[in-house]
Design an enzyme around this catalytic site. Structure first.
Site, PDB file in Angstrom:
ATOM      1  N   GLU A  36       0.860  -1.237  -0.087  1.00  0.00           N
ATOM      2  CA  GLU A  36      -0.041   0.111   0.132  1.00  0.00           C
ATOM      3  C   GLU A  36       0.918   1.091  -0.042  1.00  0.00           C
ATOM      4  OE1 GLU A  36      -2.836  -0.110   3.120  1.00  0.00           O
ATOM      5  OE2 GLU A  36      -3.935  -1.824   2.364  1.00  0.00           O
ATOM      6  N   ASP A  47      -5.754   7.902  10.069  1.00  0.00           N
ATOM      7  CA  ASP A  47      -4.708   7.503  10.736  1.00  0.00           C
ATOM      8  C   ASP A  47      -4.359   7.891  12.066  1.00  0.00           C
ATOM      9  OD1 ASP A  47      -3.123   5.813   8.389  1.00  0.00           O
ATOM     10  OD2 ASP A  47      -3.521   7.775   7.504  1.00  0.00           O
TER      11      ASP A  47
END
Length: 233
Positions: A36, A47
């Site tokens: 990724e 995140d």
């Protein structure tokens, strides 16, 4: 088709610096099954604090990728006004697909636009769903024949909460049939990765735990991935 069970790794493009990033990406191809590629953003809203900091630290992205299936991971919010720009980037770096973790959470009305662009660029759809997901939505995603559906185990990357994540994996497994399921967020130990596969995940993604080690030592970071790969097999 992605390998089952598969090991993926997430890394922000160009982090922690161009030299280390280039060095480790060359070696990742012999360790992980898919990659990724994190597109730097000013607002990595889903995140955790460590990856948020990494996004801020990247001055110039480095678009190198290992010789494994690669997925560009970016926030739809950044490209909503011109999503073609994101798909052009993915095509230029040789990505198989574009993963946008905020698409189905914040901009679900753009689902058809995303699918249309995948078809135009010849890229495979890939989807992110949070731990609390509508069953009908997941069934709809499975019908789109994605490369994978990514299940976020917790509210943010790298932050573990007292949630019975294996249960969520088993539920989504029942809903999607043979569609490839990736489990991620706070996968920080080989035993944890193995439990997720035992629960029904086809693959796991390691991000924060890998990046923490990478900042200390590329050798330590790669050794950690190899330990997880052994546990999965």
């Amino acid at each position: 088709m992605l390998r089952r069970p598969g090991l993926g790794v997430y890394l922000v493009a160009g982090w922690p610096n161009r030299e280390i990033y280039g060095r480790v990406v060359k070696e990742l191809g012999g360790v992980v099954d898919f990659y990724e590629l994190g597109v730097p953003t000013r607002n990595p809203k889903y995140d955790g604090p460590y990856i948020r900091k990494a996004h801020r630290e990247v001055e110039t992205p480095t678009w190198l990728r290992p010789e494994v299936p690669t997925y560009a991971m970016a926030y739809w919010e950044d490209y909503r006004a011109n999503p073609t720009k994101l798909f052009n980037l993915a095509a230029e770096v040789g990505a198989r697909g574009v993963l946008t973790p905020d698409l189905l959470i914040d901009f679900h009305e753009d689902f058809d636009t995303y699918i249309k662009l995948c078809r135009e660029f010849g890229l495979a759809p890939v989807f992110f769903v949070p731990g609390k997901f509508p069953h009908k939505l997941v069934e709809r995603l499975a019908a789109a024949e994605p490369d994978f559906i990514y299940l976020g185990l917790y509210a943010a990357t790298g932050i573990e909460l007292p949630v019975y994540v294996e249960r969520n994996v088993r539920i989504i497994r029942q809903l999607v049939g043979d569609v490839y399921i990736v489990a991620g967020f706070a996968v920080d130990a080989p035993a944890k990765a193995a439990r997720l596969v035992e629960a029904g995940a086809d693959g796991v993604v390691v991000g924060t735990a890998f990046m923490r080690r990478l900042q200390k030592s590329p050798e330590e970071a790669l050794a950690f991935l190899r330990e997880i790969k052994v546990a999965l097999r």
